[in-house]
Design a protein around this motif. Structure first.
Motif, short mmCIF file in Angstrom:
data_model
loop_
_atom_site.label_atom_id
_atom_site.label_comp_id
_atom_site.label_asym_id
_atom_site.label_seq_id
_atom_site.Cartn_x
_atom_site.Cartn_y
_atom_site.Cartn_z
N ARG A 25 -2.34 0.91 -3.89
CA ARG A 25 -1.32 -0.03 -4.34
C ARG A 25 -0.27 0.66 -5.20
O ARG A 25 0.93 0.41 -5.08
CB ARG A 25 -1.96 -1.16 -5.15
N LEU A 26 -0.75 1.54 -6.08
CA LEU A 26 0.17 2.24 -6.97
C LEU A 26 1.11 3.11 -6.14
O LEU A 26 2.31 3.18 -6.40
CB LEU A 26 -0.62 3.11 -7.96
N GLY A 71 2.11 2.50 -3.17
CA GLY A 71 3.08 1.58 -2.59
C GLY A 71 4.22 1.26 -3.55
O GLY A 71 5.39 1.31 -3.18
N VAL A 72 3.87 0.94 -4.80
CA VAL A 72 4.90 0.58 -5.79
C VAL A 72 5.90 1.72 -5.96
O VAL A 72 7.11 1.51 -5.88
CB VAL A 72 4.26 0.25 -7.16
N TYR A 73 5.37 2.92 -6.17
CA TYR A 73 6.25 4.07 -6.39
C TYR A 73 7.12 4.35 -5.17
O TYR A 73 8.33 4.56 -5.27
CB TYR A 73 5.44 5.30 -6.75
N VAL A 123 8.12 2.54 -2.62
CA VAL A 123 9.17 1.58 -2.25
C VAL A 123 10.43 1.82 -3.08
O VAL A 123 11.55 1.62 -2.60
CB VAL A 123 8.69 0.13 -2.41
N HIS A 124 10.25 2.26 -4.33
CA HIS A 124 11.41 2.57 -5.16
C HIS A 124 12.27 3.65 -4.53
O HIS A 124 13.47 3.73 -4.78
CB HIS A 124 10.98 3.01 -6.56
#
Lengths: 402, 389
Positions: free
Chosen positions: A199-200, A202-204, A206-207
């Protein structure tokens, strides 16, 4: 306290190499070989550099070594090997055994294994272990000659068998319970950690999309253009930073995994004790029943029901000579049995004493290692925050100039 | 109580709205110069035999002379906002009328009357009215005034008056299309540039909107996994003695990280997401405004072409042409001025929204870092302080 091998000898697993060869069934296969380098420590203090000895071993040989040690030292919590196949992977990591990152982490794990054995007060003195490190050819034959395989098969059977001990040792029962809990909680933790990592990631990542769009948008803006463009660059930096962060975290996961596997080793010692206890109880039970049989024959009274008793009632009793012969055989067996029981009892007490000593050593090691691992995990997270602060400070600066 | 308030109770400095709303848009002329303050709040459900709908309370406070009172409170439903928007578009075809939130979101995530949906809509409606209030021309529009001040029955009766939108369509659809084509050929450079700009801007803003939503989703997924992650450490600590405190320490850090992530997500959904969405809608509006300008010019151009073929009746047409020329000039000027104003606002909105995102992220990392550091010092180094080996 004798100096363990680790103090006298530098041991490293320095390289990993892909090999192809034919296996026992003459089928071509690809495997990885690991280079073990050893160097005596003493001569270094004299200002000289000792020569490095080296040899190649593959994972299956490490497995053989560990099996040998587990069977030969059942009272020791034997250090575990790194996992055979990649487990608890999150999506970016490959589950492929040939993947270079996996091979690298395994190399480190194997080195760690050798260092653990070399610093164990009992295991480091083992000749087979020493030969593993120093003798390339003929090692496998040497191991097989010890005949440990026979013990290994019966041990495997015993570890998996179910039986009930009448008077279990409370400490070992508690310890077995603890090892089960440890296994369960660490594997749960590792599973969730892998999901969190996913998940982490993914967050990074997408930025990172911001970077491209900001750049394209900046082309049509006059005043906002510069701010957008440079902010986009920082978003790319942010997105890229997660790779190193998660790679570091993988090492933390490996540290926890080692203790997941250690829990199994701990459990094996408890099971061994259970087995010995059961064996003892069976032997004592057998002895008691033989003594009873003997008494019945001698006095002619039948206290307990037995088929022999029935048949002798039906078909007539034995002759005195027959009875005498039987009593003699039983008395011999009872003699043997009592000696065996004595030695089993001694064996059992020795086992408990040495096992418990190693368990205490293990507990201390575990507490120390896990505490360090948790500290390093917290430090890693702080470092991740620092990186985030830097990137977003830069980004904020760019945004405010838009 | 919806009666008109006392004149004396009005204070022009601060409207009754949560402070967050004030920060959502800038005061163009500075807070001291504003004389119209509007808030949209208090959604209420109404159930009739035919339908269920929501009304919102619209409170207006003003010092303007043309308003009979200094404070008004009315209730409006979404339909009423739609009516206002179409009246404004009618009256000012080449002005940039602010966007309304969409009618019905079918994304599957948000159902029609969920609290989240209503709140998002309320905020957007609030923004809509305030943007109109800030607009130098639209703020004095008569329908706007009626919208803000009329009671429900007054509004319905006013709506029924006046020609409907459809009757205003002078040319046929085909005639409009061909005149637009002609207008494009004669289009002043400036408006072609605007068109090109809007095409790219529209693309980019749509992608940005998607990216921002995606980030929100990823953060939410991260949050839900983290919620499970912390408690495992606490569970583990129950079987340990020596390392129990260390494990609990990590668990508390993970929980803190969870809370901080929630704040970060809230920041996104309160500031960046609504702004990006508003500009997605704005890009559609702007394309529409540019088209209408082309249409107006097209009217002129086709009349001019028609005149070119009829050399005789020049005098008859010249007055009409003159009117159309004025119309085109007015339309162009209005659009040019509004475009500049829109671009300035857009720049300000983007700067403030993205700066806000950066600040939220900074707050997040600072909070987590501080908590981790404190935990490390407390748990691990207190042993040294107390002299344990």
């Amino acid at each position: 306290m004798e100096d363990c091998l680790a103090k006298k000898m530098e041991i490293t697993v320095s390289e990993a190499e892909k090999r192809t060869g034919r296996n026992a069934m003459n089928i071509q296969e690809t495997y990885t070989a690991y280079l073990i380098e050893t160097r005596a420590v003493e001569s270094q203090s004299e200002g000289q550099c000792a020569p490095v000895d080296s040899l190649w071993r593959r994972y299956s040989e490490f497995e053989l070594l560990r099996n040998y040690l587990s069977v030969t030292y059942p009272h020791i919590v034997v250090p575990p090997l790194p996992e055979k196949r990649a487990d608890f992977v999150w999506h970016k990591l490959s589950a492929d055994n040939m993947d270079p990152d996996f091979v690298e982490r395994r190399r480190i794990g194997l080195e760690n294994f050798l260092l653990r054995v070399a610093s164990h007060p009992v295991l480091c003195q083992d000749k087979i272990f020493y030969a593993f490190l120093t003798q390339e050819g003929g090692w496998k034959e040497m191991v097989n000659e010890t005949g440990f395989q026979l013990k290994a098969d019966s041990r495997l059977k015993a570890l998996n068998a179910t039986f009930r001990v009448k008077n279990p040792d409370k400490r070992f029962t508690e310890l077995k319970h603890y090892s089960d809990e440890l296994q369960s909680v660490i594997s749960h933790l590792l599973r969730v950690r892998a999901r969190v990592a996913d998940r982490l990631y993914g967050v990074y990542k997408v930025h990172g999309n911001y970077g491209r769009v900001f750049s394209e948008w900046s082309a049509i803006e006059k005043e906002m253009g510069d701010g957008l463009q440079s902010a986009g660059h920082h978003m790319d930096v942010y997105a890229a930073s997660i790779d190193d962060i998660l790679e570091e975290e993988e090492h933390y996961a490996d540290q926890l995994k080692e203790y997941l596997f250690y829990a199994e080793a701990l459990r094996a010692v408890c099971r061994k004790h259970e087995l010995m206890q059961y064996d003892l109880e069976m032997a004592a039970q057998d002895l008691t029943s033989k003594k009873q049989q003997c008494e019945e024959l001698a006095t002619g009274t039948v206290r307990t029901f037995s088929l022999k008793g029935m048949t002798s009632k039906l078909f007539g009793q034995e002759t005195p000579e027959q009875r005498e012969a039987k009593i003699k055989v039983l008395e011999e067996q009872i003699q043997e049995g009592e000696e065996q029981l004595k030695s089993k009892n001694l064996e059992g007490r020795d086992f408990v004493k040495s096992a418990w000593a190693d368990i205490e050593r293990f507990k201390e090691q575990k507490n120390h290692d896990l505490k360090e691992a948790l500290i390093s995990y917290a430090v890693m997270q702080i470092s991740m925050c620092k990186k985030g602060i830097q990137v977003w400070t830069n980004a904020k600066d760019c945004f405010s100039k838009m | 109580d919806t009666s008109l308030a006392e004149v004396n109770s009005f204070s022009p400095s601060v409207p009754i709205s949560p402070s967050s709303m004030i920060n959502q848009y800038k005061f163009e002329d500075g807070p001291e110069l504003r004389d119209l303050f509007i808030t949209v709040d208090d959604p209420e459900s109404h159930i009739t035999a035919i339908e269920t709908f929501i009304t919102y309370r619209v409170v207006t406070k003003t010092t303007r002379g043309e308003f009979d009172s200094s404070e008004y409170e009315v209730r409006r439903r979404y339909q009423d906002f739609l009516w206002l928007k179409s009246k404004l578009e009618e009256a000012h075809p080449t002005l940039i009328i602010p966007p309304l939130p969409e009618k019905f979101i079918m994304k599957g995530m948000v159902e029609r009357f969920s609290d989240e949906f209503i709140e998002t809509r309320r905020k957007a409606l609030h923004k809509f009215l305030n943007r109109i209030a800030d607009h130098p021309t639209l703020t004095f529009n008569e329908d706007f005034k009626i919208f803000l001040t009329a009671q429900a029955w007054e509004l319905s009766s006013h709506k029924k008056q006046g020609p409907g939108l459809l009757s205003r369509m002078g040319q046929t659809v085909r005639a409009v299309a061909s005149s637009v084509r002609r207008a494009v050929k004669n289009r002043p450079e400036m408006f072609t540039e605007m068109n090109n700009y809007m095409e790219t801007f529209s693309q980019k803003i749509n992608v940005l909107d998607k990216i921002a939503h995606r980030i929100y989703k990823e953060e939410r997924d991260y949050f839900s996994e983290m919620k499970e992650y912390g408690p495992i450490h606490t569970l583990w600590s129950a079987s340990e003695e020596d390392i129990a405190d260390s494990l609990k320490g990590i668990a508390s850090c993970i929980d803190r990280c969870c809370k901080a992530t929630e704040k970060r997500m809230a920041g996104l959904s309160e500031h960046l997401l609504p702004v990006l969405h508003e500009y997605v809608l704005y890009s559609e509006i702007l394309m529409g405004v540019l088209k209408r300008r082309d249409q107006i010019q097209g009217e002129l151009d086709s009349k001019v072409d028609a005149l070119a073929n009829k050399k005789t009746e020049k005098d008859l047409f010249s007055e009409e042409i003159g009117k159309l020329e004025d119309k085109v000039e007015r339309a162009n000027n209005a659009l040019k001025a509004d475009w500049d104003r829109w671009k300035q606002n857009m720049q300000w909105d983007m700067r403030s929204s993205f700066t806000n995102v950066a600040e939220n992220n900074l707050r997040y990392y600072e909070e987590v870092k501080l908590f981790l550091t404190k935990m490390l010092i407390f748990h691990y180094f207190s042993e040294e302080v107390h002299g344990f080996s």
